[in-house]
Write a protein that holds these residues in place. Structure first.
Motif, mmCIF file in Angstrom:
data_model
loop_
_atom_site.group_PDB
_atom_site.id
_atom_site.type_symbol
_atom_site.label_atom_id
_atom_site.label_comp_id
_atom_site.label_asym_id
_atom_site.label_seq_id
_atom_site.Cartn_x
_atom_site.Cartn_y
_atom_site.Cartn_z
ATOM 1 N N GLN A 71 0.838 -1.203 0.000
ATOM 2 C CA GLN A 71 0.000 0.000 0.000
ATOM 3 C C GLN A 71 0.872 1.252 0.000
ATOM 4 O O GLN A 71 0.572 2.215 -0.712
ATOM 5 C CB GLN A 71 -0.938 -0.009 1.208
ATOM 6 C CG GLN A 71 -1.911 1.147 1.230
ATOM 7 C CD GLN A 71 -2.860 1.128 0.047
ATOM 8 O OE1 GLN A 71 -3.263 0.077 -0.426
ATOM 9 N NE2 GLN A 71 -3.204 2.300 -0.444
ATOM 10 N N LYS A 72 1.946 1.260 0.789
ATOM 11 C CA LYS A 72 2.849 2.407 0.815
ATOM 12 C C LYS A 72 3.489 2.620 -0.549
ATOM 13 O O LYS A 72 3.601 3.753 -1.026
ATOM 14 C CB LYS A 72 3.936 2.217 1.874
ATOM 15 C CG LYS A 72 3.460 2.408 3.280
ATOM 16 C CD LYS A 72 4.590 2.219 4.262
ATOM 17 C CE LYS A 72 4.116 2.336 5.685
ATOM 18 N NZ LYS A 72 5.201 2.097 6.653
ATOM 19 N N ILE A 73 3.905 1.529 -1.194
ATOM 20 C CA ILE A 73 4.516 1.624 -2.520
ATOM 21 C C ILE A 73 3.511 2.177 -3.522
ATOM 22 O O ILE A 73 3.834 3.054 -4.328
ATOM 23 C CB ILE A 73 5.052 0.249 -2.968
ATOM 24 C CG1 ILE A 73 6.240 -0.162 -2.104
ATOM 25 C CG2 ILE A 73 5.434 0.263 -4.443
ATOM 26 C CD1 ILE A 73 6.663 -1.605 -2.295
ATOM 27 N N LYS A 74 2.282 1.696 -3.447
ATOM 28 C CA LYS A 74 1.235 2.150 -4.363
ATOM 29 C C LYS A 74 0.950 3.637 -4.161
ATOM 30 O O LYS A 74 0.841 4.394 -5.126
ATOM 31 C CB LYS A 74 -0.040 1.333 -4.142
ATOM 32 C CG LYS A 74 -1.168 1.698 -5.066
ATOM 33 C CD LYS A 74 -2.390 0.840 -4.797
ATOM 34 C CE LYS A 74 -3.542 1.258 -5.685
ATOM 35 N NZ LYS A 74 -4.750 0.487 -5.387
ATOM 36 N N GLU A 75 0.832 4.071 -2.911
ATOM 37 C CA GLU A 75 0.573 5.472 -2.625
ATOM 38 C C GLU A 75 1.710 6.356 -3.110
ATOM 39 O O GLU A 75 1.468 7.438 -3.661
ATOM 40 C CB GLU A 75 0.341 5.674 -1.122
ATOM 41 C CG GLU A 75 -0.963 5.095 -0.635
ATOM 42 C CD GLU A 75 -1.087 5.099 0.872
ATOM 43 O OE1 GLU A 75 -0.119 5.506 1.563
ATOM 44 O OE2 GLU A 75 -2.152 4.690 1.376
ATOM 45 N N GLU A 76 2.940 5.909 -2.932
ATOM 46 C CA GLU A 76 4.098 6.675 -3.396
ATOM 47 C C GLU A 76 4.087 6.792 -4.917
ATOM 48 O O GLU A 76 4.339 7.862 -5.471
ATOM 49 C CB GLU A 76 5.394 6.011 -2.912
ATOM 50 C CG GLU A 76 6.649 6.733 -3.327
ATOM 51 C CD GLU A 76 6.803 8.102 -2.687
ATOM 52 O OE1 GLU A 76 7.544 8.927 -3.252
ATOM 53 O OE2 GLU A 76 6.192 8.356 -1.630
ATOM 54 N N ARG A 77 3.794 5.696 -5.598
ATOM 55 C CA ARG A 77 3.734 5.704 -7.059
ATOM 56 C C ARG A 77 2.633 6.649 -7.539
ATOM 57 O O ARG A 77 2.843 7.442 -8.465
ATOM 58 C CB ARG A 77 3.509 4.292 -7.593
ATOM 59 C CG ARG A 77 3.524 4.215 -9.114
ATOM 60 C CD ARG A 77 3.375 2.799 -9.634
ATOM 61 N NE ARG A 77 2.148 2.181 -9.134
ATOM 62 C CZ ARG A 77 2.099 1.049 -8.444
ATOM 63 N NH1 ARG A 77 3.199 0.387 -8.186
ATOM 64 N NH2 ARG A 77 0.948 0.560 -8.034
ATOM 65 N N GLU A 83 2.128 14.233 -9.296
ATOM 66 C CA GLU A 83 3.066 15.347 -9.433
ATOM 67 C C GLU A 83 3.502 15.512 -10.884
ATOM 68 O O GLU A 83 3.579 16.625 -11.396
ATOM 69 C CB GLU A 83 4.286 15.130 -8.543
ATOM 70 C CG GLU A 83 4.020 15.305 -7.072
ATOM 71 C CD GLU A 83 5.238 15.017 -6.225
ATOM 72 O OE1 GLU A 83 6.321 14.678 -6.778
ATOM 73 O OE2 GLU A 83 5.124 15.106 -4.992
ATOM 74 N N GLU A 84 3.785 14.402 -11.565
ATOM 75 C CA GLU A 84 4.192 14.465 -12.960
ATOM 76 C C GLU A 84 3.064 15.020 -13.820
ATOM 77 O O GLU A 84 3.308 15.842 -14.707
ATOM 78 C CB GLU A 84 4.611 13.091 -13.460
ATOM 79 C CG GLU A 84 5.912 12.602 -12.874
ATOM 80 C CD GLU A 84 6.239 11.159 -13.241
ATOM 81 O OE1 GLU A 84 5.439 10.532 -13.963
ATOM 82 O OE2 GLU A 84 7.282 10.670 -12.791
ATOM 83 N N ASN A 85 1.827 14.584 -13.577
ATOM 84 C CA ASN A 85 0.683 15.094 -14.333
ATOM 85 C C ASN A 85 0.483 16.590 -14.088
ATOM 86 O O ASN A 85 0.143 17.330 -15.007
ATOM 87 C CB ASN A 85 -0.583 14.320 -13.981
ATOM 88 C CG ASN A 85 -0.552 12.911 -14.516
ATOM 89 O OD1 ASN A 85 0.186 12.601 -15.439
ATOM 90 N ND2 ASN A 85 -1.352 12.040 -13.925
#
Length: 91
Positions: A71-77, A83-85
């Motif tokens: 879940q942490k990895i998913k939220e970070e991604r 941010e990129e968008n």
């Protein structure tokens, strides 16, 4: 609240030391394991049996920990993609 023991007070430092030690000596530990298992093939079976029994006993806790990590990895991604968008939309 129960008294905080020496063990509990120093848990973070102990865990950090153990992680650092393993990272530093991982190759040596694995090589020793390979040699031991080549000399005594039953060690492989005992190690695998121990790992399986440990997993079965602690499955719920291990799966919960894995879910939290994913879940942490998913939220970070998702945060990075947002941010990129945002940067692309501003340009």
């Amino acid at each position: 609240m129960p008294e905080e023991t020496y063990y509990n007070r120093n848990k973070d430092a102990r865990c950090k030391y153990q992680r650092d030690y393993y990272k530093k000596n991982k190759d040596r530990i694995n090589r020793k394991r390979q040699i031991d298992e080549a000399v005594d093939p039953e060690k492989i079976e005992r190690r695998l049996a121990y790992n399986r029994a440990y997993y079965l006993k602690n499955r719920a806790r291990l799966l919960k920990r894995r879910a939290v990590r994913y879940q942490k990895i998913k939220e970070e991604r998702e945060r990075k993609e947002a941010e990129e968008n945002k940067i692309v939309e501003q340009a």
